[in-house]
Write an enzyme that holds these catalytic residues in place. Structure first.
Site, PDB file in Angstrom:
ATOM      1  N   SER A 147      37.723 -41.904 -23.499  1.00 54.67           N
ATOM      2  CA  SER A 147      38.032 -41.580 -22.099  1.00 54.67           C
ATOM      3  C   SER A 147      39.467 -41.094 -22.032  1.00 54.67           C
ATOM      4  O   SER A 147      40.278 -41.431 -22.910  1.00 54.67           O
ATOM      5  CB  SER A 147      37.879 -42.843 -21.249  1.00 54.67           C
ATOM      6  OG  SER A 147      38.461 -42.649 -19.969  1.00 54.67           O
ATOM      7  N   TYR A 160      39.607 -51.917 -19.403  1.00 50.19           N
ATOM      8  CA  TYR A 160      38.835 -50.716 -19.778  1.00 50.19           C
ATOM      9  C   TYR A 160      39.699 -49.770 -20.617  1.00 50.19           C
ATOM     10  O   TYR A 160      39.260 -49.270 -21.663  1.00 50.19           O
ATOM     11  CB  TYR A 160      38.356 -50.012 -18.505  1.00 50.19           C
ATOM     12  CG  TYR A 160      37.534 -48.762 -18.749  1.00 50.19           C
ATOM     13  CD1 TYR A 160      36.204 -48.847 -19.137  1.00 50.19           C
ATOM     14  CD2 TYR A 160      38.092 -47.497 -18.584  1.00 50.19           C
ATOM     15  CE1 TYR A 160      35.448 -47.698 -19.350  1.00 50.19           C
ATOM     16  CE2 TYR A 160      37.351 -46.348 -18.798  1.00 50.19           C
ATOM     17  CZ  TYR A 160      36.023 -46.455 -19.172  1.00 50.19           C
ATOM     18  OH  TYR A 160      35.279 -45.321 -19.392  1.00 50.19           O
TER      19      TYR A 160
HETATM   20  P1  NAD Z   1      26.778 -45.150 -16.679  1.00 49.54           P
HETATM   21  O1  NAD Z   1      27.238 -46.475 -16.143  1.00 49.54           O
HETATM   22  O2  NAD Z   1      26.199 -44.160 -15.741  1.00 49.54           O
HETATM   23  O3  NAD Z   1      25.737 -45.384 -17.870  1.00 49.54           O
HETATM   24  C1  NAD Z   1      26.034 -46.269 -18.926  1.00 49.54           C
HETATM   25  C2  NAD Z   1      24.740 -46.737 -19.564  1.00 49.54           C
HETATM   26  O4  NAD Z   1      25.091 -47.659 -20.631  1.00 49.54           O
HETATM   27  C3  NAD Z   1      23.828 -47.504 -18.587  1.00 49.54           C
HETATM   28  O5  NAD Z   1      22.517 -46.986 -18.613  1.00 49.54           O
HETATM   29  C4  NAD Z   1      23.872 -48.945 -19.099  1.00 49.54           C
HETATM   30  O6  NAD Z   1      22.661 -49.662 -18.905  1.00 49.54           O
HETATM   31  C5  NAD Z   1      24.167 -48.730 -20.588  1.00 49.54           C
HETATM   32  N1  NAD Z   1      24.725 -49.946 -21.197  1.00 49.54           N
HETATM   33  C6  NAD Z   1      25.685 -50.760 -20.694  1.00 49.54           C
HETATM   34  N2  NAD Z   1      25.881 -51.801 -21.523  1.00 49.54           N
HETATM   35  C7  NAD Z   1      25.027 -51.649 -22.563  1.00 49.54           C
HETATM   36  C8  NAD Z   1      24.740 -52.414 -23.737  1.00 49.54           C
HETATM   37  N3  NAD Z   1      25.357 -53.578 -23.993  1.00 49.54           N
HETATM   38  N4  NAD Z   1      23.804 -51.947 -24.599  1.00 49.54           N
HETATM   39  C9  NAD Z   1      23.150 -50.788 -24.339  1.00 49.54           C
HETATM   40  N5  NAD Z   1      23.358 -50.040 -23.243  1.00 49.54           N
HETATM   41  C10 NAD Z   1      24.288 -50.471 -22.368  1.00 49.54           C
HETATM   42  O7  NAD Z   1      28.066 -44.570 -17.443  1.00 49.54           O
HETATM   43  P2  NAD Z   1      28.507 -43.049 -17.734  1.00 49.54           P
HETATM   44  O8  NAD Z   1      29.453 -42.648 -16.693  1.00 49.54           O
HETATM   45  O9  NAD Z   1      27.334 -42.218 -18.089  1.00 49.54           O
HETATM   46  O10 NAD Z   1      29.398 -43.316 -19.048  1.00 49.54           O
HETATM   47  C11 NAD Z   1      28.957 -43.085 -20.373  1.00 49.54           C
HETATM   48  C12 NAD Z   1      30.137 -43.323 -21.310  1.00 49.54           C
HETATM   49  O11 NAD Z   1      31.211 -42.442 -20.967  1.00 49.54           O
HETATM   50  C13 NAD Z   1      30.723 -44.736 -21.236  1.00 49.54           C
HETATM   51  O12 NAD Z   1      31.146 -45.142 -22.520  1.00 49.54           O
HETATM   52  C14 NAD Z   1      31.924 -44.563 -20.318  1.00 49.54           C
HETATM   53  O13 NAD Z   1      32.913 -45.549 -20.522  1.00 49.54           O
HETATM   54  C15 NAD Z   1      32.396 -43.189 -20.736  1.00 49.54           C
HETATM   55  N6  NAD Z   1      33.214 -42.504 -19.722  1.00 49.54           N
HETATM   56  C16 NAD Z   1      32.740 -42.264 -18.457  1.00 49.54           C
HETATM   57  C17 NAD Z   1      33.529 -41.588 -17.542  1.00 49.54           C
HETATM   58  C18 NAD Z   1      33.073 -41.247 -16.154  1.00 49.54           C
HETATM   59  O14 NAD Z   1      33.902 -40.729 -15.367  1.00 49.54           O
HETATM   60  N7  NAD Z   1      31.833 -41.468 -15.782  1.00 49.54           N
HETATM   61  C19 NAD Z   1      34.813 -41.166 -17.915  1.00 49.54           C
HETATM   62  C20 NAD Z   1      35.269 -41.438 -19.195  1.00 49.54           C
HETATM   63  C21 NAD Z   1      34.449 -42.101 -20.096  1.00 49.54           C
END
Ligand code: NAD
Length: 254
Positions: A147, A160
């Site tokens: 991120s 985080y």
């Molecule tokens: P999201 O919350 O929409 O989806 C995350 C998914 O991970 C969910 O379906 C959840 O059930 C699953 N998950 C959570 N814990 C788990 C576990 N222990 N085992 C298996 N699955 C698990 O999140 P997103 O926004 O799609 O983010 C995806 C990745 O990108 C994450 O690592 C997040 O930190 C990173 N990220 C997101 C953003 C953003 O702005 N959305 C920005 C930077 C980084």
């Protein structure tokens, strides 16, 4: 990316958000996907929806198989690999995407919160990469979701940010060691991307204004816009790139 059709990828956290868009995008390009998510029921529904949609719109799509997995368990990663080998007979790429986002001022972060986010965001990436290294051959690629928070201080997001800084560093360590096997390891560092994880930004006018004002492209991004970086990093076009993070953040400097 002509090398991708026929390849097989594992994606964690693929029931929704970016993981689901990645699964759909890869399958639309002929890549078979094993999607794992803590929410096994939603993972199955997502896989079925992708397969149904692509059946009628794409020639020779890849197939998405959904399964329940908790990325904090090292053994369950081996189960994901076994599913890929049983269903598709090979395993080429691994995307450590699952993550959680606890929100708490630094003074109030509880041991459970810190432990929880480190287990999912850091241990989950490490165990996924370890399982991948046992099964991927030369030319295989691992992509970890970091991120922009890995390198920036964010009020209320100490736990985080710490976890994502660890992912960025782990990515470099893994790249150094897995290079011996011809396996590349890179990360993607998204900025604000429109998923359930960032719903709070859209629901808070002050946070949304701040997010938009600090992004040179003046908007938050979509999961599809992150997918472009994933596609490149998995493909043979990135065959001399390892140990790096690609920011997909609209040019954000804050
Ligand atoms: P999201 O919350 O929409 O989806 C995350 C998914 O991970 C969910 O379906 C959840 O059930 C699953 N998950 C959570 N814990 C788990 C576990 N222990 N085992 C298996 N699955 C698990 O999140 P997103 O926004 O799609 O983010 C995806 C990745 O990108 C994450 O690592 C997040 O930190 C990173 N990220 C997101 C953003 C953003 O702005 N959305 C920005 C930077 C980084």
């Amino acid at each position: 990316y002509p090398d991708l059709p026929g390849k097989v990828a594992v994606i964690t956290g693929a029931a929704r958000g970016m993981g689901a868009v990645f699964a759909r995008g890869l399958a639309a390009r002929g890549v078979h996907v094993v999607g794992g998510d803590l929410d096994g029921e939603r993972m199955s529904t997502t896989a079925d929806a992708i397969n149904d949609a692509l059946k009628s719109t794409v020639d020779e799509p890849g197939r998405v198989v959904g399964t329940a997995v908790d990325v904090t368990s090292a053994e369950q990663h081996d189960r994901l690999a076994a599913t890929a080998l049983a269903e598709f007979g090979r395993l080429d790429h691994w995307v450590n995407n699952a993550g959680i986002f606890p929100f708490a001022p630094a003074a109030e972060i509880s041991p459970d919160q810190l432990g929880g986010v480190l287990r999912v965001n850091v241990e989950g990436v490490l165990y996924g990469a370890q399982a991948a290294a046992r099964h991927l051959g030369p030319g295989g690629a691992i992509v970890n979701m970091s991120s922009v928070s890995a390198t920036r201080v964010r009020r209320g997001r100490g736990a985080y940010c710490t976890s994502k800084a660890a992912v960025a560093h782990l990515t470099e360590s893994l790249a150094v060691e897995f290079g011996d096997q011809g396996i590349r390891v890179n990360a993607i560092a998204p900025g604000y991307i429109d998923t359930d994880m960032t719903r709070w930004v859209k629901e808070d006018p002050v946070a949304l204004r701040h997010a938009v004002d600090t992004v040179p492209l003046h908007r938050i991004g979509s999961p599809e816009e992150v997918f472009g970086a994933l596609l490149f990093l998995l493909s043979d076009s990135a065959r001399y790139i390892t140990g790096h993070s690609i920011a997909v953040d609209g040019g954000s400097r804050h």
